[in-house]
Design an enzyme around this catalytic site. Sequence first.
Site, PDB file in Angstrom:
ATOM      1  N   SER A  79      -9.943  -0.371   7.158  1.00 26.23           N
ATOM      2  CA  SER A  79      -9.345  -0.235   5.825  1.00 26.23           C
ATOM      3  C   SER A  79      -8.634  -1.472   5.271  1.00 26.23           C
ATOM      4  O   SER A  79      -8.256  -1.469   4.098  1.00 26.23           O
ATOM      5  CB  SER A  79      -8.375   0.942   5.810  1.00 26.23           C
ATOM      6  OG  SER A  79      -9.085   2.156   5.787  1.00 26.23           O
TER       7      SER A  79
ATOM      8  N   LYS B 135       0.848  -1.196   0.000  1.00 22.00           N
ATOM      9  CA  LYS B 135       0.000   0.000   0.000  1.00 22.00           C
ATOM     10  C   LYS B 135       0.885   1.248   0.000  1.00 22.00           C
ATOM     11  O   LYS B 135       1.894   1.289   0.711  1.00 22.00           O
ATOM     12  CB  LYS B 135      -0.898  -0.021   1.247  1.00 22.00           C
ATOM     13  CG  LYS B 135      -1.927   1.096   1.289  1.00 22.00           C
ATOM     14  CD  LYS B 135      -2.800   0.976   2.544  1.00 22.00           C
ATOM     15  CE  LYS B 135      -3.921   2.001   2.568  1.00 22.00           C
ATOM     16  NZ  LYS B 135      -4.771   1.885   3.758  1.00 22.00           N
TER      17      LYS B 135
ATOM     18  N   SER C 120      -9.862   1.829   2.935  1.00 22.78           N
ATOM     19  CA  SER C 120      -8.985   2.567   2.056  1.00 22.78           C
ATOM     20  C   SER C 120      -7.974   1.707   1.300  1.00 22.78           C
ATOM     21  O   SER C 120      -7.425   2.156   0.307  1.00 22.78           O
ATOM     22  CB  SER C 120      -8.229   3.621   2.855  1.00 22.78           C
ATOM     23  OG  SER C 120      -7.319   3.011   3.743  1.00 22.78           O
TER      24      SER C 120
END
Lengths: 99, 472
Positions: free
Chosen positions: B173, B74, B149
């Site tokens: 997330s 990420k 997210s």
Amino acid sequence: MAKITKETVEYVAKLASLKFEAKELDSYTARFKRVVEYVAKLSALDTEGISPTSHAVEEKDPRLREDVSSKFADADKLIEAAPAKSGRLIEVPKVIEQE
Amino acid sequence: MSINELHKELASGKVSAVELAKSYLETIRKTNPSLNSFITVCEENALKQAAKADERLKSKKNVTPLTGIPIGIKDLLITKGIRTTCASKILSNYVPQYNATVVDKLENAGAVILGKLNMDEFAMGSSNEHSAFGPVKNPHNEKYVPGGSSGGSAAAVASNQCAAALGTDTGGSIRQPASMCGCVGIKPTYGRVSRFGLVAFASSLDQIGPITKNVTDAAIMLKAISGHDNLDSTTLKSEVPDYAAALKEGLNGIKIGVPKEYFIKGISKEVAESVNQAIKKLEKNGAEIVDISLPHTEYAVACYYIIAPAEASANLARYDGIRYGHRAKSAGSVDDLFRQTRTEGFGPEVTLRIMLGTYVLSSGYYDAYYRKAQCVRTLIKNDFAGAFAKVDAIVSPTAPTPAFKIGEKTDDPLQMYLADIFTTPVNLAGLPAISIPCGASKDRLPIGMQIIGKHLDEAKILNLAYNYELIA
């Protein structure tokens, strides 16, 4: 709870180093107000005598490492990342007013 | 293929790490233009790491279950020499000079890092629509969001762009996108994984964890990244178990709590049915199901949307355009420069959260909002402590609905925030929780089940998830 107005939004924006165009202020105030009013639902709960939690998992042993500095391998590379520089110095607009 | 399967192929020499990396990079080339899950692909670096992994595999020295395994990271985790944007314009040109501890750990294990994954800007969002690099699509149906997210991480794993990925979880997330993309995702106990080099969003809530194809892979990844770190004083000193080795068949004697507050009006019928069926399967295979109550659940989202923005407004104060990142072309004073840089650099959702956080911390409001939220946080934490006196784990839906359509919830921030209704309480209490697939909607979109454990009980929830996988 205090009323949320355009003035509130402008004041908070100043604190947060942000700014809004006059034309976006109305719609922004509405969004901001909607969330602030929602989170205010906590006031319905009685929390008398309840102590606040700042971190959910507290460890018994002290966890702080010794406060000793160490050299970063390539400090020049960090300075290189600055958007404006003069040699090893980072350039910023003048902060002291001239007489 | 799973990490386990790939590891067997690599260890037996059936495929080399370089061949494997090339084949994943080819998949990314083909599918990324439509999915948009990678912000940055680092081909050259990945092939170098793969060649090194091949040397380890060939000499049979220093081989770990992750040696040669292609992984995505990420873009909130910093990577030395590789651009790290946090999906924000304000860091769109930022190249870090050191690695996050978790990235070091994966590299030392011999993993091959393919690139940096898309996300909601600074991890603020539940749909991956708030990215300065454009939305990510759900690989199951590109009209739908992948969740957020860590939407890029979940979409990349679901579409075989990488074997596994790292995500981060502040209010759901990791778990919510894993649920919406049909992956496994685990948020560890607060303090289990070092956050050194994780760009901070809400420091009392943030944790890093893996998104994978199955539970065994999640166990392998979690072991690789866990443990105390001198560079993160919030990491716990507790020993890291061999999570994968501890997975074993059998549910006898396990008590599972089902909270009534998690099956409320407003939750999709399909989600409730899938999770209830999964609970029945667990019961049939030996688990004891106990009805429990977590009475403060309905306050969790409000509590979260005070605490997280408050911490975010402080953490994001550092982006001022002076030392790194975007700087506005302003000719005014230094204050003008800060204001212009931040206004240009932050997207609308990040701006909203900074504003909320600044407001609740501002003079005269601290007690009414932030302190109040911290007291409610205690009540939520106590709810869980009470439940865990009676049960070993808690099972619930991960999200109230399957993936929603792109654009469906962007007009109303509250609608989006309520997508996190079942995941935020877990972060507020610092507990570990895993999301695993447990069905699909009639539109063939995945549905996820969340299993919540006590502090540091990752082994138990992984084992429960593993057993569900066996009987599903």
